[in-house]
Design a protein around this motif. Structure first.
Motif, PDB file in Angstrom:
ATOM      1  N   LEU A  52      99.499 -23.566 -21.506  1.00  0.00           N
ATOM      2  CA  LEU A  52      98.118 -23.723 -20.905  1.00  0.00           C
ATOM      3  C   LEU A  52      98.661 -23.368 -19.412  1.00  0.00           C
ATOM      4  O   LEU A  52      99.702 -23.553 -18.811  1.00  0.00           O
ATOM      5  CB  LEU A  52      97.605 -25.207 -20.858  1.00  0.00           C
ATOM      6  N   ASP A  53      97.414 -22.732 -18.678  1.00  0.00           N
ATOM      7  CA  ASP A  53      97.786 -22.325 -17.197  1.00  0.00           C
ATOM      8  C   ASP A  53      97.672 -23.737 -16.422  1.00  0.00           C
ATOM      9  O   ASP A  53      97.604 -24.862 -16.804  1.00  0.00           O
ATOM     10  CB  ASP A  53      96.596 -21.535 -16.590  1.00  0.00           C
ATOM     11  N   HIS A  78      96.086 -15.834 -20.087  1.00  0.00           N
ATOM     12  CA  HIS A  78      94.699 -16.027 -19.452  1.00  0.00           C
ATOM     13  C   HIS A  78      93.378 -15.413 -19.989  1.00  0.00           C
ATOM     14  O   HIS A  78      92.533 -15.158 -19.453  1.00  0.00           O
ATOM     15  CB  HIS A  78      94.988 -15.413 -17.960  1.00  0.00           C
ATOM     16  N   GLN A  79      93.549 -15.726 -21.450  1.00  0.00           N
ATOM     17  CA  GLN A  79      92.655 -15.233 -22.320  1.00  0.00           C
ATOM     18  C   GLN A  79      91.085 -15.451 -21.824  1.00  0.00           C
ATOM     19  O   GLN A  79      90.411 -14.711 -21.746  1.00  0.00           O
ATOM     20  CB  GLN A  79      92.641 -15.419 -23.909  1.00  0.00           C
ATOM     21  N   LYS A  84      89.984 -16.704 -19.057  1.00  0.00           N
ATOM     22  CA  LYS A  84      89.339 -16.426 -17.615  1.00  0.00           C
ATOM     23  C   LYS A  84      89.247 -15.011 -17.758  1.00  0.00           C
ATOM     24  O   LYS A  84      88.238 -14.539 -16.875  1.00  0.00           O
ATOM     25  CB  LYS A  84      90.769 -16.812 -16.750  1.00  0.00           C
TER      26      LYS A  84
END
Ligand code: URA
Length: 230
Positions: free
Chosen positions: A101-102, A184-185, A187
């Motif tokens: 996860l970011d 970053h799918q 976003k």
């Protein structure tokens, strides 16, 4: 690793002796006789020769963590705290993260020492749905639903995202289910509409829902039922 290779790496067997031991039905993997030299074995397998243990088999470990925002999904980082800093388990170095996860994304993360399991979980072919709660800077329009279902083109990878389900919750909030895990799918999908994601939280991966009893930063072992669901 193939079982014949595992055996011939041991001091007591050369390659021919390993094959012979298999043919003579003297090798057991997890309690079952194995004769196929190609049989795949893993660190979790218990391997015996004439009843003597050659490998006891590590126990597979699986955890769910509520990742807080502001930490890195990595085992080490020179600057920031990592999700692994939150884990206090023996032999922690054997654990790894299944699906990142970011930095500012919160929510469900899975941690394990079972590379086979985490690979299966994160492979694009598995098409495991991942559900995110999203808040955005601009209002989310109805047209997003059709676009996300149709797919958003990512020029860098030269691909179009697979059909995703969007449920509008409010003017600035939605729940999005995607089956891939591109960089970053989420976003980038909202980026198609020039709409910045300001809050992102992963609620579930496949059948596994983040335990509401886990505060950000807390984790727990998966139950036997949860593991079996995958
Ligand atoms: N999509 C993103 O953009 N970020 C995440 O952390 C996960 C999915």
């Amino acid at each position: 690793m193939r079982v014949d290779r595992f055996l011939s790496n041991l001091p007591q067997f050369n390659r021919a002796q390993a094959r012979l031991a298999l043919a003579e039905k003297r090798i057991k993997v997890d309690g079952r006789v194995v004769i196929d030299p190609h049989h795949d074995i893993r660190p979790f397998c218990r391997i015996e020769f004439d009843g003597h243990i050659l490998q006891a088999g590590k126990s597979a470990r699986y955890f769910m963590l509520h990742k807080p925002p502001g930490c890195v999904s990595a085992t080490q980082d020179p600057e920031h705290s990592t999700v692994m800093d939150l884990i206090t388990e023996p032999d922690k170095h054997e654990l790894h993260i299944a699906g990142r996860l970011d930095f500012n994304t919160s929510g469900l993360m899975l941690i394990t020492n079972d590379g086979h399991w985490s690979r299966r979980l994160t492979l694009p072919d598995t098409k495991m749905p991942k559900v995110y709660y999203v808040e955005t800077e601009q209002p989310i329009g109805l047209e997003y639903i059709a676009k996300f279902y149709e797919g958003v083109y990512f020029a860098y990878e030269d691909l179009t995202t697979l059909p995703a389900q969007l449920e509008l919750l409010g003017l600035y909030s939605a729940r999005l289910s995607i089956v891939e895990g591109r960089y970053h799918q989420v976003k980038r999908m909202f980026g198609f509409f020039n709409n910045k994601v300001v809050h992102l939280h992963r609620e579930s991966i496949g059948p596994l829902i983040l335990d509401s009893g886990l505060a950000p930063g807390q984790y727990r072992a998966l139950t036997a039922e949860e593991i079996a669901q995958f």
